[in-house]
Design an enzyme around this catalytic site. Sequence first.
Site, PDB file in Angstrom:
ATOM      1  N   ASN A 217      92.699  59.336  61.908  1.00 51.28           N
ATOM      2  CA  ASN A 217      91.902  60.502  61.470  1.00 51.28           C
ATOM      3  C   ASN A 217      91.942  60.538  59.936  1.00 51.28           C
ATOM      4  O   ASN A 217      92.731  59.828  59.312  1.00 51.28           O
ATOM      5  CB  ASN A 217      92.472  61.783  62.098  1.00 51.28           C
ATOM      6  CG  ASN A 217      93.909  62.010  61.689  1.00 51.28           C
ATOM      7  OD1 ASN A 217      94.197  62.278  60.526  1.00 51.28           O
ATOM      8  ND2 ASN A 217      94.831  61.857  62.629  1.00 51.28           N
ATOM      9  N   ASP A 288      96.915  62.624  69.363  1.00 51.21           N
ATOM     10  CA  ASP A 288      97.351  63.199  70.641  1.00 51.21           C
ATOM     11  C   ASP A 288      97.439  62.123  71.727  1.00 51.21           C
ATOM     12  O   ASP A 288      98.093  62.311  72.741  1.00 51.21           O
ATOM     13  CB  ASP A 288      96.375  64.296  71.074  1.00 51.21           C
ATOM     14  CG  ASP A 288      96.526  65.544  70.199  1.00 51.21           C
ATOM     15  OD1 ASP A 288      97.651  65.790  69.737  1.00 51.21           O
ATOM     16  OD2 ASP A 288      95.528  66.246  69.971  1.00 51.21           O
ATOM     17  N   LYS A 298      93.948  39.838  68.683  1.00 47.13           N
ATOM     18  CA  LYS A 298      92.692  40.528  68.375  1.00 47.13           C
ATOM     19  C   LYS A 298      91.710  40.404  69.548  1.00 47.13           C
ATOM     20  O   LYS A 298      91.520  39.316  70.090  1.00 47.13           O
ATOM     21  CB  LYS A 298      92.099  39.895  67.103  1.00 47.13           C
ATOM     22  CG  LYS A 298      90.928  40.629  66.572  1.00 47.13           C
ATOM     23  CD  LYS A 298      90.391  39.956  65.328  1.00 47.13           C
ATOM     24  CE  LYS A 298      88.985  40.461  65.067  1.00 47.13           C
ATOM     25  NZ  LYS A 298      88.297  39.691  64.060  1.00 47.13           N
ATOM     26  N   PHE A 334     100.821  73.584  61.962  1.00 44.00           N
ATOM     27  CA  PHE A 334      99.488  73.732  61.397  1.00 44.00           C
ATOM     28  C   PHE A 334      98.457  73.650  62.520  1.00 44.00           C
ATOM     29  O   PHE A 334      98.684  72.956  63.511  1.00 44.00           O
ATOM     30  CB  PHE A 334      99.215  72.626  60.359  1.00 44.00           C
ATOM     31  CG  PHE A 334      99.726  72.995  58.995  1.00 44.00           C
ATOM     32  CD1 PHE A 334     101.088  73.116  58.766  1.00 44.00           C
ATOM     33  CD2 PHE A 334      98.853  73.253  57.953  1.00 44.00           C
ATOM     34  CE1 PHE A 334     101.573  73.478  57.516  1.00 44.00           C
ATOM     35  CE2 PHE A 334      99.309  73.612  56.708  1.00 44.00           C
ATOM     36  CZ  PHE A 334     100.674  73.729  56.481  1.00 44.00           C
ATOM     37  N   LYS A 348      98.900  78.410  69.866  1.00 41.34           N
ATOM     38  CA  LYS A 348      99.845  77.357  69.457  1.00 41.34           C
ATOM     39  C   LYS A 348     101.199  77.950  69.069  1.00 41.34           C
ATOM     40  O   LYS A 348     102.241  77.357  69.327  1.00 41.34           O
ATOM     41  CB  LYS A 348      99.263  76.522  68.310  1.00 41.34           C
ATOM     42  CG  LYS A 348      98.204  75.569  68.814  1.00 41.34           C
ATOM     43  CD  LYS A 348      97.524  74.767  67.741  1.00 41.34           C
ATOM     44  CE  LYS A 348      96.340  74.025  68.394  1.00 41.34           C
ATOM     45  NZ  LYS A 348      95.499  73.320  67.444  1.00 41.34           N
ATOM     46  N   LYS A 352     103.999  76.433  71.356  1.00 46.71           N
ATOM     47  CA  LYS A 352     104.849  75.450  70.675  1.00 46.71           C
ATOM     48  C   LYS A 352     106.153  76.056  70.173  1.00 46.71           C
ATOM     49  O   LYS A 352     106.940  75.386  69.517  1.00 46.71           O
ATOM     50  CB  LYS A 352     104.076  74.795  69.528  1.00 46.71           C
ATOM     51  CG  LYS A 352     102.804  74.069  69.989  1.00 46.71           C
ATOM     52  CD  LYS A 352     102.355  73.027  68.994  1.00 46.71           C
ATOM     53  CE  LYS A 352     101.038  72.390  69.421  1.00 46.71           C
ATOM     54  NZ  LYS A 352     100.857  71.051  68.839  1.00 46.71           N
TER      55      LYS A 352
HETATM   56  N1  CTP Z   1     101.656  68.112  66.336  1.00 47.34           N
HETATM   57  C1  CTP Z   1     102.781  67.333  66.482  1.00 47.34           C
HETATM   58  N2  CTP Z   1     102.764  66.276  67.341  1.00 47.34           N
HETATM   59  C2  CTP Z   1     101.654  65.961  68.038  1.00 47.34           C
HETATM   60  C3  CTP Z   1     100.497  66.771  67.881  1.00 47.34           C
HETATM   61  C4  CTP Z   1     100.533  67.821  67.026  1.00 47.34           C
HETATM   62  O1  CTP Z   1     103.804  67.588  65.820  1.00 47.34           O
HETATM   63  N3  CTP Z   1     101.674  64.933  68.852  1.00 47.34           N
HETATM   64  C5  CTP Z   1     101.732  69.260  65.435  1.00 47.34           C
HETATM   65  C6  CTP Z   1     100.862  69.120  64.205  1.00 47.34           C
HETATM   66  O2  CTP Z   1     101.582  68.538  63.141  1.00 47.34           O
HETATM   67  C7  CTP Z   1     100.490  70.572  63.908  1.00 47.34           C
HETATM   68  C8  CTP Z   1     100.446  71.211  65.276  1.00 47.34           C
HETATM   69  O3  CTP Z   1     101.198  70.362  66.132  1.00 47.34           O
HETATM   70  O4  CTP Z   1     101.503  71.230  63.185  1.00 47.34           O
HETATM   71  C9  CTP Z   1      99.086  71.445  65.839  1.00 47.34           C
HETATM   72  O5  CTP Z   1      98.428  70.270  66.027  1.00 47.34           O
HETATM   73  P1  CTP Z   1      96.951  70.229  66.637  1.00 47.34           P
HETATM   74  O6  CTP Z   1      96.550  68.804  66.700  1.00 47.34           O
HETATM   75  O7  CTP Z   1      96.070  71.185  65.923  1.00 47.34           O
HETATM   76  O8  CTP Z   1      97.195  70.827  68.034  1.00 47.34           O
HETATM   77  P2  CTP Z   1      97.235  70.179  69.427  1.00 47.34           P
HETATM   78  O9  CTP Z   1      98.584  70.446  69.989  1.00 47.34           O
HETATM   79  O10 CTP Z   1      96.807  68.770  69.390  1.00 47.34           O
HETATM   80  O11 CTP Z   1      96.207  71.097  70.211  1.00 47.34           O
HETATM   81  P3  CTP Z   1      94.622  70.998  70.362  1.00 47.34           P
HETATM   82  O12 CTP Z   1      94.290  69.558  70.605  1.00 47.34           O
HETATM   83  O13 CTP Z   1      94.366  71.887  71.498  1.00 47.34           O
HETATM   84  O14 CTP Z   1      94.033  71.541  69.104  1.00 47.34           O
END
Ligand code: CTP
Length: 417
Positions: A217, A288, A298, A334, A348, A352
């Site tokens: 990303n 995720d 490759k 975040f 969240k 979390k």
């Molecule tokens: N985060 C993390 N580890 C992951 C995914 C997310 O530590 N595998 C943490 C990010 O650093 C951030 C928070 O979780 O502080 C929120 O991440 P975000 O990607 O916005 O949330 P998701 O849990 O992925 O939820 P959604 O996909 O529903 O937005």
Amino acid sequence: MSELESAAGEGSEPTALVGVTGCIAAYKTCELVRLLQKAGVRVKVVMTPMGAEFVTPATFRALTRTEVALAPIDDATAPIHHISLAQEADVFIIAPATANTINKLANGVADNLLTTTALATEAPMLIAPAMNVHMWRDETTQASLARLRSRGVIILEPEAGYLACGELGEGRLAAVEEIARWAQAELERARDLGGRRVLITAGPTREYIDPVRFLSNPSSGATGYAIAEEAARRGAEVVLVSGPTTLSDPFGCTVVRVTSAREMFEAAERAFDEKPCDAAVFTAAVADYQPAEQQQHKLKKGEQGSELSLRLVATTDILKTLAARKGSTVVVGFAAETRDVIAAAERKLREKNADLIVANDVSSPELGFASAHNHWHFVSAAGVESTDVLPKRTLARLLLDAVASRLAQGNQGGEAK
Ligand code: CTP
């Protein structure tokens, strides 16, 4: 007595040394001096010879009711003038700072009273550059700024707009209110995170499909790095676990470079478990999902046909996993959202087990991922507090104010269930 005076000790005003270099924006420094004085700060001014061509020392002498420092041997009461100035300063602000002075400071050149004092002082230094857009973008200027940042100097980036030379672009001196706010904050908080240990995750992760392709990303890591640098400057022991970024290591932090979500989890868990953390700030944009299998070689187009399916499996949620055993650690997450920003952050926060979620709307192209500015909502059990649109560095500072205040109150966020 002002708050700043009480922070400095009864009866003693903190001193800001204000450096003025040769730039048309020098007239704005008069207002900066007034703002600092109104906040209870004693101001002394040091000027380069070119600075004194733009605003006369007489102006600053009248404003500060004290002599303006101009030359290394101009004060009979201070035989080693640059040293006495350097020691007197509780904060050293150079505003406006020209490219010439910035390049000199980065290289340790000490050829006038301002640059000599800068080399001699141990006070926190704030530099507010102002110059033509091409001088600002020049590779040497940017390299010098990076060098100064890596030494812990705070650079208050110039604003974009019409410049005195008639060109359009970055180069206008940051708002004097912003410079004054930073200087005051510097004087007030000095080392409020001293003795604290802070874990920070930052940047993107890369989930490799094969040796040359990955899922990722556009996170630059800038937010996490700004928080790390600021926490270190405020005295914290900082462990920064960073995904791949082009940023250099922030000053005074232990940096663990990782690539994948799995590596980031392992490094963060190690740092979290090896020694108790007072705060953990999860800014990383962690993938995720990761490919269920990583190809050793490759992938060849010819061997895949016209369709290729990729099976993905969930990664570990680092924040959620570590927050489940957080004890009194202040946990900050975040939430980068494109809709229902506050509701998503509140969800969240609960799911979390965080103490604070910093929510921001990344749907606006001017803010978020690639922008130097942002607009944050601090979402906690106490409610929602929203900031103005501010530079990332200022936001980092506000976030650490919130963390420091929770720590000072013994973090009432509660134990994990
Ligand atoms: N985060 C993390 N580890 C992951 C995914 C997310 O530590 N595998 C943490 C990010 O650093 C951030 C928070 O979780 O502080 C929120 O991440 P975000 O990607 O916005 O949330 P998701 O849990 O992925 O939820 P959604 O996909 O529903 O937005």
